[in-house]
Enzyme design. Structure first.
Site, PDB file in Angstrom:
ATOM      1  N   HIS A  32       4.114  -5.595  20.864  1.00  0.00           N
ATOM      2  CA  HIS A  32       3.294  -4.412  21.131  1.00  0.00           C
ATOM      3  C   HIS A  32       1.821  -4.653  20.836  1.00  0.00           C
ATOM      4  CE1 HIS A  32       6.981  -2.244  21.772  1.00  0.00           C
ATOM      5  NE2 HIS A  32       7.437  -2.714  20.631  1.00  0.00           N
ATOM      6  N   LYS A  68      -2.023 -14.219   1.652  1.00  0.00           N
ATOM      7  CA  LYS A  68      -2.316 -15.405   0.840  1.00  0.00           C
ATOM      8  C   LYS A  68      -3.238 -16.352   1.610  1.00  0.00           C
ATOM      9  CE  LYS A  68      -1.237 -14.625  -2.007  1.00  0.00           C
ATOM     10  NZ  LYS A  68      -0.982 -13.801  -3.112  1.00  0.00           N
ATOM     11  N   CYS A 104     -15.037  -7.366 -13.393  1.00  0.00           N
ATOM     12  CA  CYS A 104     -15.977  -7.880 -14.372  1.00  0.00           C
ATOM     13  C   CYS A 104     -15.210  -8.180 -15.653  1.00  0.00           C
ATOM     14  CB  CYS A 104     -17.119  -6.916 -14.728  1.00  0.00           C
ATOM     15  SG  CYS A 104     -18.086  -6.397 -13.309  1.00  0.00           S
ATOM     16  N   GLU A 122      -6.782 -14.989   1.798  1.00  0.00           N
ATOM     17  CA  GLU A 122      -7.472 -15.037   0.496  1.00  0.00           C
ATOM     18  C   GLU A 122      -7.968 -16.439   0.173  1.00  0.00           C
ATOM     19  OE1 GLU A 122      -5.409 -11.976  -2.600  1.00  0.00           O
ATOM     20  OE2 GLU A 122      -4.116 -13.560  -1.887  1.00  0.00           O
ATOM     21  N   LYS A 126      -9.490 -10.975  -9.585  1.00  0.00           N
ATOM     22  CA  LYS A 126      -8.066 -10.835  -9.845  1.00  0.00           C
ATOM     23  C   LYS A 126      -7.689  -9.437 -10.298  1.00  0.00           C
ATOM     24  CE  LYS A 126      -4.070 -13.092 -11.364  1.00  0.00           C
ATOM     25  NZ  LYS A 126      -3.575 -13.067  -9.985  1.00  0.00           N
ATOM     26  N   ASN A 159     -18.094  -2.936 -17.913  1.00  0.00           N
ATOM     27  CA  ASN A 159     -17.105  -3.202 -16.872  1.00  0.00           C
ATOM     28  C   ASN A 159     -16.634  -1.856 -16.360  1.00  0.00           C
ATOM     29  OD1 ASN A 159     -14.904  -3.982 -15.323  1.00  0.00           O
ATOM     30  ND2 ASN A 159     -13.561  -4.215 -17.084  1.00  0.00           N
ATOM     31  N   GLY A 160     -16.841  -1.608 -15.058  1.00  0.00           N
ATOM     32  CA  GLY A 160     -16.430  -0.323 -14.487  1.00  0.00           C
ATOM     33  C   GLY A 160     -17.492   0.190 -13.544  1.00  0.00           C
ATOM     34  N   ARG A 190     -11.964 -12.407 -13.189  1.00  0.00           N
ATOM     35  CA  ARG A 190     -12.249 -10.983 -12.990  1.00  0.00           C
ATOM     36  C   ARG A 190     -13.531 -10.756 -12.181  1.00  0.00           C
ATOM     37  NH1 ARG A 190      -9.376  -7.965 -16.666  1.00  0.00           N
ATOM     38  NH2 ARG A 190     -10.787  -6.238 -16.346  1.00  0.00           N
ATOM     39  N   GLU A 208       2.776 -10.894   3.100  1.00  0.00           N
ATOM     40  CA  GLU A 208       2.281 -11.590   1.912  1.00  0.00           C
ATOM     41  C   GLU A 208       1.769 -12.984   2.278  1.00  0.00           C
ATOM     42  OE1 GLU A 208       1.336 -10.948  -0.930  1.00  0.00           O
ATOM     43  OE2 GLU A 208       1.461 -12.817  -2.047  1.00  0.00           O
TER      44      GLU A 208
HETATM   45  C1  G6P Z   1      -6.333  -7.969  -6.523  1.00  0.00           C
HETATM   46  C2  G6P Z   1      -5.730  -9.344  -6.667  1.00  0.00           C
HETATM   47  C3  G6P Z   1      -4.379  -9.399  -5.961  1.00  0.00           C
HETATM   48  C4  G6P Z   1      -3.466  -8.311  -6.513  1.00  0.00           C
HETATM   49  C5  G6P Z   1      -4.110  -6.933  -6.402  1.00  0.00           C
HETATM   50  C6  G6P Z   1      -3.316  -5.894  -7.166  1.00  0.00           C
HETATM   51  O1  G6P Z   1      -6.688  -7.749  -5.209  1.00  0.00           O
HETATM   52  O2  G6P Z   1      -6.600 -10.319  -6.131  1.00  0.00           O
HETATM   53  O3  G6P Z   1      -3.797 -10.654  -6.176  1.00  0.00           O
HETATM   54  O4  G6P Z   1      -2.271  -8.320  -5.793  1.00  0.00           O
HETATM   55  O5  G6P Z   1      -5.415  -6.962  -6.972  1.00  0.00           O
HETATM   56  O6  G6P Z   1      -3.372  -6.214  -8.524  1.00  0.00           O
HETATM   57  P1  G6P Z   1      -2.309  -5.844  -9.610  1.00  0.00           P
HETATM   58  O7  G6P Z   1      -2.816  -6.482 -10.858  1.00  0.00           O
HETATM   59  O8  G6P Z   1      -2.288  -4.350  -9.705  1.00  0.00           O
HETATM   60  O9  G6P Z   1      -0.993  -6.384  -9.189  1.00  0.00           O
END
Ligand code: G6P
Length: 611
Positions: free
Chosen positions: A507, A488, A2, A491, A606, A99-100, A27, A484
């Site tokens: 396996h 990606k 948020c 996502e 994010k 927020n929280g 956010r 990764e």
């Molecule tokens: C969220 C974001 C990711 C990020 C992860 C960890 O899931 O969408 O892109 O890698 O959080 O976030 P940080 O800010 O701790 O790297």
């Protein structure tokens, strides 16, 4: 997660808050709302993106110079108008954004219901605003006093900003666990979850700490702790430009950030790598070198993409420094009652510096006496401030929800750390040290070479955009890149993708292989090259479609694969810095081809400030 924004001053609050919320949409973006105070407090809130609030055309949007706003990532209660913030207390006196998460909201709600309170939403936030009202009413407290008492009983994480009827010239905010920045202007103040909504108005900011409460008027900020002691605010100068948080001619932030990488990596190396004189300066490491050289163990704690950067560093640190490394998901680490011994070093990796799981895991480890080193992108963020020492990644603001340039900057910092510690420990020879420095210096240019192939990668993306599943395989340093790459793609395109160590594929995942399954191999020239060639054969033998990220001079895999994406040659230890780039572009172009919102994929946020 948020995002929250507030304004108090002499300008119109509505456009400032609206614009700020748009900047914070990364956010969370499932509903949003603004409350303004002119003659009285009026609220507009809507399910959906912040743009939905643009329809608000009441007179108050023209007159109010005070207001609060919120963009939400749903935790308690589905995205809806009713669950959107701001929330107002039963007597209509208090309106707040939050927020929280209030973890003990259920018991607080029960107490309030018994006292006759009613609720319009399913949120924990509406419980909190009424809980504050109840304490205020019963004790005839000021808002500030009531908040102090209420927050002592609240379990969880919060930043709240509260407006009170009858006090049009004052906002009261408090923080524990979620971020809050106050921008200090001339006769005006801006509050936000990060500095991006503030930067165009002022560069003077105050980062509010946990358990602090701020009473903010047009001209004054009074900062106090929950014990009611006044604290002198520490005003910092922001080192951020507006252009850094705009798209700069690209269609999406994600694409801009992928293309930023030659520059962001140069920034990351600047002032640290002097390859001509073979000097590597990392202040955070230099000041604590012996802690690292004597470390019995390094534990890396992170989430998401940052966790993948941690996995790559495990390989690098173990190879160069001969220190055992464990890489932990922060959420698991914190709840598992982990063994932390003296001599352990914890490295926290985080782009935002606000990820709740990482933050809480670090707090626990710190309590147990561990030395915390933060590899963080967001300057002044909670994790940066909690760490004993650290190295910023200097990737600049990352707005696209899927992390790209932050990942490569994290890898670069962690590689520099390992090179530095390895030399000091003498597990790395001077000649190897020099070679790595020379290699590092060339990375930004080599990343640019990969980016120059974007059109070819786009064609591959269009070819595979209709796939239902994807497998990403890699070995050694490139194994985490496979993870990764898969993350990606998931996502951004919502295509199911799994990353695996290439050999482990036998396996289980090999059962998925048929002529419809694209299998992406990260197969640059390294010690595992022959092995990965065999793995490619195994996929081909089962008619799987092979896409391979290969070194520029590769001919063998090129002759076997259906499609290749090329990267310049580089030492295997630094290969992930290049081999991840085609996977970023591939995900981006597939997402665009599918018509998806690549900057704000569904359900994601994010900065994950809830556990
Ligand atoms: C969220 C974001 C990711 C990020 C992860 C960890 O899931 O969408 O892109 O890698 O959080 O976030 P940080 O800010 O701790 O790297």
């Amino acid at each position: 997660m948020c995002g929250i924004v507030a304004y108090i001053g002499s300008q119109k609050a509505y456009p400032i808050i609206l614009k700020g919320l748009k900047r914070l949409e990364y956010r969370g973006y499932d509903s949003s709302g603004i409350a303004l105070y002119s003659e009285q407090i009026e609220t507009c809130k809507r399910k959906g993106r912040v743009a939905e609030l643009e329809v608000w055309d009441e007179k108050i949007t023209e007159t109010a110079t005070v207001g609060i706003g919120h963009t939400r990532w749903a935790t308690h209660g589905e995205p809806s108008d009713a669950n959107a913030h701001p929330h107002t207390s039963n007597n209509g006196q208090l309106t707040l954004v939050h927020n929280g998460i209030i973890e003990n909201y259920a018991s607080l709600k029960q107490e309030l219901v018994q006292k006759g309170y009613t609720f319009k939403s399913e949120t924990d936030t509406e419980v909190l605003v009424n809980f504050i009202e109840e304490i205020q009413k019963n004790n005839d407290y000021t808002l500030e006093e009531a908040m102090r008492v209420a927050l002592k009983r609240v379990v969880g994480a919060y930043v709240i900003i509260v407006m009170e009827n009858g006090f049009p010239d004052r906002l009261v905010a408090a923080r524990k666990g979620s971020p809050l920045v106050i921008g200090v202007g001339e006769g005006e103040h801006f509050l936000a979850s990060d500095a991006s909504p503030i930067i165009e108005y002022t560069k003077k900011v105050i980062y509010v700490n946990d358990y602090e409460l701020a009473i903010i008027t047009q001209d004054e900020i009074i900062l106090k702790n929950l014990g009611n002691e006044t604290i002198t605010p520490y005003i910092q100068q922001l080192d951020m430009e507006l252009a850094q948080i705009e798209k700069g001619g690209f269609d999406h932030f994600m694409l801009k950030e992928i293309f930023d990488q030659p520059a962001s990596l140069t920034d990351c190396l600047r002032g640290r790598l002097d390859s001509e004189n073979q000097i590597l300066t990392l202040a955070g490491i230099d000041q604590h070198l012996s802690i690292f050289t004597e470390a019995k163990r390094i534990v890396i704690v992170a989430c998401g993409t940052s966790w993948h950067a941690g996995l790559v560093s495990e390989y690098i640190i173990e190879a160069l420094c001969r220190i055992p490394v464990e890489v932990e998901y922060a959420s698991e680490f914190r709840y598992r009652n982990p063994v932390i011994n003296s001599g352990d070093v914890i490295i926290a990796i985080s782009q935002s510096g606000e990820t709740a799981d990482t933050l809480v895991a670090l707090e626990r480890a710190k309590e147990q006496g561990a030395f915390i080193f933060g590899v963080v992108n967001a300057v002044g963020s909670s994790i940066a401030r909690l760490s004993h020492a650290g190295a910023y990644t200097h990737a600049g603001p990352e707005i696209g929800v899927a992390s790209t340039k932050a990942f490569t900057a994290q890898l670069t910092v962690l590689a520099m750390m390992a090179i530095k510690i390895g030399l000091e420990k003498k597990t790395l020879s001077m000649s190897e040290y020099k070679r790595y420095l020379a290699e590092l210096a060339l990375i930004p240019e080599k990343v640019k070479t990969v980016l120059d192939t974007h059109e070819a990668i786009q064609k591959v993306a269009i070819h595979y955009a209709a796939a239902r599943d994807f497998l990403f395989l890699g070995r050694g340093y490139n194994f985490p890149v496979a993870l990764e790459g898969a993350l990606k793609l998931k996502e951004i395109s919502y295509i199911h993708a799994e990353g695996y160590p290439a050999a482990e594929m036998k396996h289980g995942p090999i059962a998925l292989v048929d002529e419809h399954l694209p299998v992406l191999f990260i197969a640059t020239k390294d010690a595992y090259y022959e092995k990965i060639v065999s793995n490619i054969q195994e996929i081909k033998a089962r008619k799987g479609k092979v896409i391979a990220v290969v070194s520029a001079d590769d001919t063998l895999i090129r002759s076997m694969a259906d499609h290749v994406m090329e990267v310049p040659e580089v030492d295997e230890l630094l290969a992930p810095l290049l081999s991840v780039i085609p996977t970023q572009l591939l995900s981006y172009y597939i997402g665009v081809e599918l018509g998806l919102d690549v900057d704000k994929p569904r359900n994601l946020a994010k900065s994950v400030t809830v556990e």
